[in-house]
Write a protein that holds these residues in place. Structure first.
Motif, PDB file in Angstrom:
ATOM      1  N   PRO A 114       0.802  -1.227   0.000  1.00 33.27           N
ATOM      2  CA  PRO A 114       0.000   0.000   0.000  1.00 33.27           C
ATOM      3  C   PRO A 114       0.830   1.269   0.000  1.00 33.27           C
ATOM      4  N   VAL A 119      -5.095   7.740 -10.156  1.00 31.28           N
ATOM      5  CA  VAL A 119      -5.573   6.615  -9.357  1.00 31.28           C
ATOM      6  C   VAL A 119      -5.689   5.343 -10.203  1.00 31.28           C
ATOM      7  N   TYR A 161      -1.510  -6.231  -4.589  1.00 29.48           N
ATOM      8  CA  TYR A 161      -2.298  -6.444  -3.386  1.00 29.48           C
ATOM      9  C   TYR A 161      -2.334  -7.899  -2.956  1.00 29.48           C
ATOM     10  N   TYR A 188      -7.796   8.573  -3.366  1.00 32.98           N
ATOM     11  CA  TYR A 188      -8.634   8.192  -4.495  1.00 32.98           C
ATOM     12  C   TYR A 188      -9.675   9.266  -4.784  1.00 32.98           C
ATOM     13  N   MET A 206      -4.752   2.254  -8.327  1.00 31.31           N
ATOM     14  CA  MET A 206      -5.308   2.090  -6.986  1.00 31.31           C
ATOM     15  C   MET A 206      -6.827   1.956  -7.098  1.00 31.31           C
ATOM     16  N   GLY A 216      -5.332   2.478   4.778  1.00 36.11           N
ATOM     17  CA  GLY A 216      -6.511   2.309   3.940  1.00 36.11           C
ATOM     18  C   GLY A 216      -7.297   3.601   3.812  1.00 36.11           C
ATOM     19  N   VAL A 231       0.555   6.954  -6.583  1.00 36.59           N
ATOM     20  CA  VAL A 231      -0.576   7.860  -6.826  1.00 36.59           C
ATOM     21  C   VAL A 231      -0.158   9.307  -6.624  1.00 36.59           C
ATOM     22  N   SER A 236      -9.245  -0.858  -2.465  1.00 40.87           N
ATOM     23  CA  SER A 236      -8.847   0.022  -1.363  1.00 40.87           C
ATOM     24  C   SER A 236      -9.903   0.016  -0.262  1.00 40.87           C
ATOM     25  N   GLN A 242      -5.508   5.847   1.434  1.00 40.14           N
ATOM     26  CA  GLN A 242      -5.758   5.426   0.055  1.00 40.14           C
ATOM     27  C   GLN A 242      -7.109   5.937  -0.433  1.00 40.14           C
ATOM     28  N   VAL A 263       1.907   1.947  -3.489  1.00 41.84           N
ATOM     29  CA  VAL A 263       0.800   2.421  -4.308  1.00 41.84           C
ATOM     30  C   VAL A 263       0.465   3.869  -3.956  1.00 41.84           C
ATOM     31  N   ILE A 264       0.461   4.193  -2.665  1.00 41.46           N
ATOM     32  CA  ILE A 264       0.200   5.574  -2.241  1.00 41.46           C
ATOM     33  C   ILE A 264       1.235   6.520  -2.830  1.00 41.46           C
TER      34      ILE A 264
END
Length: 235
Positions: free
Chosen positions: A154, A167, A234, A215, A170, A208, A161, A175, A211, A157-158
């Motif tokens: 995560p 996004v 993931y 998003y 993601m 989370g 982004v 998420s 995220q 991914v954050i």
């Protein structure tokens, strides 16, 4: 409300939180299916990496052992969710090995043997070296380290982004499921007074939430929609 009624309420609520966590986790375990359907159709693993599934299998096995009555009484829902997760990850790894090239077959097979060797060592040491209370502490610390290390995905991914202002990688529902699963097991751990559950899942809940916030910010700001999840990240 009497103490017995309060105790029954807490037990019932904690079980409900644990069951909810199992359901949301099951959604996450299903998420790589589209990736493996593509692998099977093309008879190739292409550029996909098998390492996330190796890490996920080891994590599930460690947390499964922590949730077993021999280690931690009264948190069987931790064992159930991770037993299901371990089966899924094992199947994904076998499919990956079957459809990858010879060099990766050897590497993945070696890593798979390594995972079961490490897990067996943890089980043997915890059973024959530690008394029950110390056994829970020993496996608990390992499980927390394993869970926190899984948050690298995560975080990546954050960061992606934030850098790309997109996004695309993601997916919203993934998420959301991650957030709800972490929140459920955070509540479960709190109600069970188990820091080895609520600490890592508290961190997962915060990540989370970040995220989801990212998003909504970037999808509203730039009018983007994430339809194709980067499933391997993931696993």
């Amino acid at each position: 409300m009497s103490l017995s009624e309060l105790y029954s309420f807490v037990i019932g609520f904690s079980d409900a939180a644990g069951i909810a966590g199992n359901i949301f986790a099951f959604a996450l375990f299903l998420s790589p299916i589209a990736t493996f359907r593509r692998i099977i159709r093309s008879q190739s693993t292409e550029q996909f990496s098998g390492l996330p599934y190796i890490y996920a299998l080891l994590n599930c096995l460690i947390c499964l052992w922590y949730g077993m009555p021999l280690v931690s009484p009264e948190i069987i829902l931790v064992a159930t969710v991770n037993s299901i997760g371990a089966v899924f990850q094992f199947i994904y790894i076998i499919i990956f090995i079957m459809h990858t090239d010879k060099e990766k077959k050897l590497k993945m097979s070696g890593l798979l043997v390594g995972v079961f060797t490490i897990f067996a060592a943890i089980v043997v040491v915890s059973l024959y070296v530690f008394e029950p209370r110390d056994r829970q502490m020993f496996v608990g610390y390992i499980s927390v380290f394993s869970l926190i290390s899984m948050f690298a995905s995560p975080l990546c991914v954050i960061n992606l982004v934030y850098k790309t202002k997109s996004v695309e990688f993601m997916p919203f529902y993934l998420s959301l499921a991650t957030f709800l699963m972490s929140l459920s097991f955070f509540a479960y751990g709190m109600l069970k007074y188990d820091p080895f559950i609520y600490v890592p899942n508290g961190i997962g809940t915060i990540l989370g939430l970040i995220q989801l916030a990212l998003y909504f910010y970037y999808s509203n700001e730039y009018g983007q929609d994430s339809r194709e999840p980067l499933l391997a990240s993931y696993a």
